[in-house]
Design an enzyme around this catalytic site. Structure first.
Site: not given
Ligand SMILES: Cc1ncc(COP(=O)(O)O)c(C=O)c1O
Length: 399
Positions: A58, A111, A183, A208
């Site tokens: 973990r 997001y 982000d 992604k």
């Molecule tokens: C800009 C952005 N940040 C965070 C996330 C969240 O990622 P996850 O789906 O891996 O939790 C996404 C998901 O589409 C995203 O587009």
């Protein structure tokens, strides 16, 4: 091996092969949850952090450690922490710097999952949040409260592709002693390094572009060693959001082609954005690589290239947009982005459906907006698909 062990013991201990020579080129997958120590003293030293090492799954594993050190190097940070999803990275980073009574300033077009976490779960723990226009200096400064501890931004934003000035916001954070979290999912470490521009923490959905094959959910947090250590031990360790060795290994493989993949995504996205902008059936195109994008100059100064996402609006709003998406044959209707396949989605009804319409529209997510994640196929095939879908949608609308 002891020869007098019973089969019950042999199935566990016989013929285990721990030293591999010659050295394998790809990194080993070590799925072990627990590790055997030579003494109680050495086990105690590792768990207390006095000695480097892994001790329980973990809190990390050797395959993940290799990946974390690669991500830290690519993002030019001191340390990285791999977790089970992008949302695990985002929530962990925010929880590390916010506690009851604290306030966070958040860019207005984040997001959908981040919006949902900050507007529904975080307030239950006494965290106060304001979503503001972070393209506007006066708005940022006037929104800072005595309790503000964090500014959280996403640049370019998903799906509107608003570009925010990272150095500039980092300076504001410095002056007001705030932590800046960025982000960097839509860019990947290949196109933008927020820590170099003054940010304190970077978060990624590695689901992604970092993995890039659409077969792993993962996230990373990159920042100072002490911050990452706290998050690993106190947040991820206790909440159990660790990234496992199998998925780490898939990401290690995906990462090897990240530079090549992203170059192709960017080249094709630019060509597709220019095609869409010149088409009379398209009302608007939002792509930082187009000179008409409101932050085109800023994007050129802080991003190595413009990314693989193109957002646009079809003439005729919601109905025309839906018909267009439903007529695509190559592009697949999907919630994700950054994959080899071209993926298309309608944010108002799909990824951002959790955000109320009035709020969504303040974020620039109108009913007719369409997000295209440009894949690695031939750009001309993607353009031909878009052309036929526009034609089909127009024919259906007229009849
Ligand atoms: C800009 C952005 N940040 C965070 C996330 C969240 O990622 P996850 O789906 O891996 O939790 C996404 C998901 O589409 C995203 O587009």
């Amino acid at each position: 091996m002891e020869t007098n062990w019973s089969m019950d013991t042999q199935v566990i201990h016989s013929n285990n092969h721990r030293i591999q020579e010659p050295l394998p080129i790809s990194q080993s997958i070590v799925p072990a949850v627990a590790y055997a120590f030579p003494s109680i003293e050495s086990a105690a030293a590792v768990v207390a952090g006095k000695e480097e090492g892994v001790y329980y799954g973990r809190y990390g594993n050797p395959t993940l450690q290799v990946l974390e050190s690669k991500i830290a190097t690519l993002e030019k940070g001191e340390a990285a922490l791999g977790v089970a999803s992008g949302m695990a990275a985002i929530s962990t980073a925010l929880l590390a710097f916010l506690k009851k009574g604290d306030h966070a300033l958040v860019t207005k077009d984040v997001y959908g999952g981040t919006y949902s976490f900050l507007s529904s779960l975080a307030p239950r723990f006494g965290i106060d949040v304001d979503f503001v226009d972070c393209t506007n200096e006066e708005v940022i400064i006037s929104s800072i409260k005595p309790t503000t501890k964090v500014i959280y931004i996403e640049t370019p934003s998903n799906p509107s592709l608003t570009v925010l000035n990272i150095s500039f916001i980092a300076e504001i954070c410095n002056r007001h002693k705030l932590t800046l979290i960025v982000d960097n999912t839509l860019m990947s470490p290949y196109l933008q390094n927020p820590l170099v521009l003054g940010a304190d923490v970077v978060v990624h959905s590695a689901t992604k572009y970092i993995n890039g094959h659409g077969d792993v959910l993962a996230g990373f947090i990159v920042g100072k060693k002490s911050d990452i250590k706290f998050m690993r031990k106190t947040i991820v360790g206790d909440l159990g959001q660790n990234l496992n060795a199998w998925d780490s290994s898939l990401i290690l493989r995906g990462l090897k082609t990240m530079a090549l993949r992203i170059q192709r995504h960017c080249q094709s996205a630019q060509k597709i954005a220019e095609f869409l902008q010149a088409h009379p059936a398209i009302a608007d195109v939002f792509y930082p690589g187009l000179p008409t994008h409101p932050q085109h100059e800023l994007a050129k100064s802080q991003m190595k290239a413009m990314g693989g996402i193109v957002t646009f609006e079809v003439q005729g709003g919601m109905e025309a947009g839906k018909k267009f998406v439903n007529s695509l044959k190559l592009a697949m209707i999907s919630f994700s982005l950054g994959d080899p396949e071209t993926l298309v989605q309608h944010p108002a009804t799909m990824t951002h459906a959790s955000i109320p319409k009035a709020e969504r529209e303040k974020f620039g997510i109108t009913d007719g907006l369409i997000r295209l994640s440009v894949g690695l196929e031939d750009a001309d095939d993607i353009i031909n698909d878009l052309k036929q879908a526009i034609l089909t949608a127009q024919t259906v609308t007229k009849s």
